[in-house]
Design a protein around this motif. Structure first.
Motif, PDB file in Angstrom:
ATOM      1  N   PRO A  69      73.408  24.442  11.459  1.00 33.77           N
ATOM      2  CA  PRO A  69      72.746  25.748  11.478  1.00 33.77           C
ATOM      3  C   PRO A  69      71.546  25.814  10.530  1.00 33.77           C
ATOM      4  CG  PRO A  69      75.103  26.059  11.597  1.00 33.77           C
ATOM      5  CD  PRO A  69      74.885  24.592  11.335  1.00 33.77           C
ATOM      6  N   ALA A  70      71.645  25.148   9.372  1.00 30.99           N
ATOM      7  CA  ALA A  70      70.504  25.109   8.455  1.00 30.99           C
ATOM      8  C   ALA A  70      69.357  24.308   9.056  1.00 30.99           C
ATOM      9  CB  ALA A  70      70.922  24.501   7.117  1.00 30.99           C
ATOM     10  N   VAL A  71      69.666  23.237   9.776  1.00 31.96           N
ATOM     11  CA  VAL A  71      68.630  22.461  10.454  1.00 31.96           C
ATOM     12  C   VAL A  71      67.945  23.314  11.518  1.00 31.96           C
ATOM     13  CG1 VAL A  71      68.193  20.459  11.930  1.00 31.96           C
ATOM     14  CG2 VAL A  71      69.778  20.267   9.994  1.00 31.96           C
ATOM     15  N   LEU A  72      68.728  24.097  12.258  1.00 36.64           N
ATOM     16  CA  LEU A  72      68.137  24.982  13.258  1.00 36.64           C
ATOM     17  C   LEU A  72      67.173  25.976  12.620  1.00 36.64           C
ATOM     18  CD1 LEU A  72      71.274  25.683  15.487  1.00 36.64           C
ATOM     19  CD2 LEU A  72      69.297  24.259  16.077  1.00 36.64           C
ATOM     20  N   ARG A  73      67.504  26.470  11.452  1.00 38.22           N
ATOM     21  CA  ARG A  73      66.596  27.387  10.757  1.00 38.22           C
ATOM     22  C   ARG A  73      65.313  26.665  10.338  1.00 38.22           C
ATOM     23  NH1 ARG A  73      71.624  28.995   8.624  1.00 38.22           N
ATOM     24  NH2 ARG A  73      71.294  27.908   6.639  1.00 38.22           N
ATOM     25  N   GLU A  74      65.441  25.401   9.921  1.00 39.47           N
ATOM     26  CA  GLU A  74      64.261  24.615   9.579  1.00 39.47           C
ATOM     27  C   GLU A  74      63.393  24.365  10.810  1.00 39.47           C
ATOM     28  OE1 GLU A  74      62.773  22.443   6.537  1.00 39.47           O
ATOM     29  OE2 GLU A  74      63.108  24.597   6.513  1.00 39.47           O
ATOM     30  N   LEU A 134      58.284  25.471  13.883  1.00 44.39           N
ATOM     31  CA  LEU A 134      57.752  25.730  15.221  1.00 44.39           C
ATOM     32  C   LEU A 134      56.706  26.844  15.203  1.00 44.39           C
ATOM     33  CD1 LEU A 134      60.768  25.643  17.698  1.00 44.39           C
ATOM     34  CD2 LEU A 134      58.679  24.271  17.861  1.00 44.39           C
ATOM     35  N   ARG A 135      55.708  26.690  16.048  1.00 41.19           N
ATOM     36  CA  ARG A 135      54.760  27.770  16.257  1.00 41.19           C
ATOM     37  C   ARG A 135      55.449  28.923  16.987  1.00 41.19           C
ATOM     38  NH1 ARG A 135      49.858  24.216  18.936  1.00 41.19           N
ATOM     39  NH2 ARG A 135      49.311  23.014  17.066  1.00 41.19           N
ATOM     40  N   PRO A 136      54.954  30.134  16.843  1.00 40.01           N
ATOM     41  CA  PRO A 136      55.473  31.228  17.667  1.00 40.01           C
ATOM     42  C   PRO A 136      55.366  30.861  19.144  1.00 40.01           C
ATOM     43  CG  PRO A 136      54.092  32.086  15.909  1.00 40.01           C
ATOM     44  CD  PRO A 136      53.942  30.592  15.864  1.00 40.01           C
ATOM     45  N   GLY A 137      56.447  31.033  19.871  1.00 40.55           N
ATOM     46  CA  GLY A 137      56.485  30.648  21.267  1.00 40.55           C
ATOM     47  C   GLY A 137      56.823  29.188  21.490  1.00 40.55           C
ATOM     48  N   PRO A 165      59.505  17.971   5.996  1.00 39.33           N
ATOM     49  CA  PRO A 165      58.196  17.950   5.329  1.00 39.33           C
ATOM     50  C   PRO A 165      57.073  18.351   6.284  1.00 39.33           C
ATOM     51  CG  PRO A 165      58.811  15.720   5.938  1.00 39.33           C
ATOM     52  CD  PRO A 165      59.959  16.616   6.359  1.00 39.33           C
ATOM     53  N   VAL A 166      57.201  19.543   6.835  1.00 42.44           N
ATOM     54  CA  VAL A 166      56.288  20.039   7.865  1.00 42.44           C
ATOM     55  C   VAL A 166      55.923  21.477   7.533  1.00 42.44           C
ATOM     56  CG1 VAL A 166      55.993  20.457  10.337  1.00 42.44           C
ATOM     57  CG2 VAL A 166      57.414  18.545   9.578  1.00 42.44           C
ATOM     58  N   ARG A 167      54.655  21.832   7.734  1.00 43.94           N
ATOM     59  CA  ARG A 167      54.204  23.188   7.434  1.00 43.94           C
ATOM     60  C   ARG A 167      54.838  24.219   8.360  1.00 43.94           C
ATOM     61  NH1 ARG A 167      49.347  20.591   7.832  1.00 43.94           N
ATOM     62  NH2 ARG A 167      48.859  21.814   9.697  1.00 43.94           N
ATOM     63  N   ASP A 168      54.957  25.427   7.868  1.00 49.30           N
ATOM     64  CA  ASP A 168      55.452  26.536   8.674  1.00 49.30           C
ATOM     65  C   ASP A 168      54.590  26.701   9.929  1.00 49.30           C
ATOM     66  OD1 ASP A 168      57.063  26.882   6.492  1.00 49.30           O
ATOM     67  OD2 ASP A 168      56.388  28.915   6.016  1.00 49.30           O
ATOM     68  N   GLY A 169      55.250  26.918  11.059  1.00 48.93           N
ATOM     69  CA  GLY A 169      54.551  27.266  12.288  1.00 48.93           C
ATOM     70  C   GLY A 169      53.496  26.285  12.735  1.00 48.93           C
ATOM     71  N   SER A 170      53.751  24.985  12.558  1.00 48.03           N
ATOM     72  CA  SER A 170      52.687  24.009  12.798  1.00 48.03           C
ATOM     73  C   SER A 170      52.882  23.113  14.016  1.00 48.03           C
ATOM     74  CB  SER A 170      52.514  23.115  11.563  1.00 48.03           C
ATOM     75  OG  SER A 170      53.712  22.415  11.273  1.00 48.03           O
ATOM     76  N   VAL A 171      54.058  23.115  14.643  1.00 49.24           N
ATOM     77  CA  VAL A 171      54.267  22.234  15.798  1.00 49.24           C
ATOM     78  C   VAL A 171      54.705  23.048  17.016  1.00 49.24           C
ATOM     79  CG1 VAL A 171      54.789  20.173  14.452  1.00 49.24           C
ATOM     80  CG2 VAL A 171      56.640  21.716  15.064  1.00 49.24           C
ATOM     81  N   PRO A 172      54.276  22.641  18.219  1.00 50.63           N
ATOM     82  CA  PRO A 172      54.617  23.401  19.416  1.00 50.63           C
ATOM     83  C   PRO A 172      55.967  23.049  20.015  1.00 50.63           C
ATOM     84  CG  PRO A 172      53.075  21.665  19.974  1.00 50.63           C
ATOM     85  CD  PRO A 172      53.247  21.618  18.482  1.00 50.63           C
TER      86      PRO A 172
END
Length: 227
Positions: free
Chosen positions: A121-126, A131-134, A99-106
């Motif tokens: 593997p599905a968890v890794l995709r989540e 994660l933020r870029p980088g 329950p976290v927005r796309d690209g929102s945590v570092p």
């Protein structure tokens, strides 16, 4: 609604006995022993948020704070989260649907959790999605080559690897009746499946580490999402 979790029925035992029992702090895979490994791969946070997927009772929250992170936890088990309250902010949710927005945590960490997740593997995709870029992900988990229903670790000096390494079915077969596997079961990902999961999710692995002697019981990975 999130499904019930196997850990609900053993949460009190986990907190009061397993974490303080004879294996606590040893190289036998008890999470309490893994703080230095996690710290070495994750590094300092400068006050930024770090999401712990499969946070359990939240025992790594204090260590994450010492590194300068603001930890937030996600776990499926309401029983485990009862003990996590007060250690870090938590939410009950499936790791495959964070329950976290796309690209929102570092930063995201997962410690001794992947064998409890039916489709890692599905968890890794989540994780890559949130994660933020980088951003950085640190995985610390049961070693895929030397731990599992196929491995007899009853003699730590002479681990016996039997047929079954490629079997990914969940099992309660265990070398010990003092741990978790015999109580709640565990899945298995062979090494190639685990590493390919990182690549398929778009991660670039940066560092690898092993923990435990004389034969490792834990394998860890630091990976980064493309910037």
């Amino acid at each position: 609604m999130a499904r019930t979790a196997a850990y609900d029925r053993i949460a009190d035992w986990y907190e009061r006995e397993f974490l303080g029992g004879p294996e606590a702090g040893s190289t036998a895979g008890n999470p309490l022993a893994l703080g230095p490994l996690l710290a070495g791969l994750l590094g300092g946070g400068g006050g930024a948020t770090c999401l712990e997927v499969g946070c359990g009772t939240g025992i790594h929250a204090a260590g994450l704070r010492e590194l300068g992170w603001a930890p937030v936890g996600v776990d499926l088990s309401a029983g485990m989260l009862r003990h996590a309250h007060g250690r870090l902010p938590v939410v009950r949710a499936d790791a495959g649907r964070l329950p976290v927005r796309d690209g929102s945590v570092p930063a995201v960490v997962a410690v001794m959790a992947h064998t409890d997740m039916p489709d890692y593997p599905a968890v890794l995709r989540e994780v890559a999605r949130v994660l933020r870029p980088g951003g950085v992900f640190v995985h610390v988990g049961v070693h895929p080559c030397f731990c599992g229903g196929f491995a007899d670790r009853s003699d730590a000096e002479a681990v016996v690897v039997r047929p079954g390494y490629l079997d990914t079915a969940r099992t309660t077969v265990s070398w010990s009746d003092q741990g978790l596997r015999d109580k709640v079961g565990a899945g298995h990902l062979p090494l190639a499946g685990l590493l390919n999961g990182f690549l398929d999710a778009g991660f670039t692995p940066e560092r690898f580490a092993e923990h435990g002697a004389p034969t490792p019981v834990v394998m860890a990975v630091r990976a980064r999402k493309a910037g």
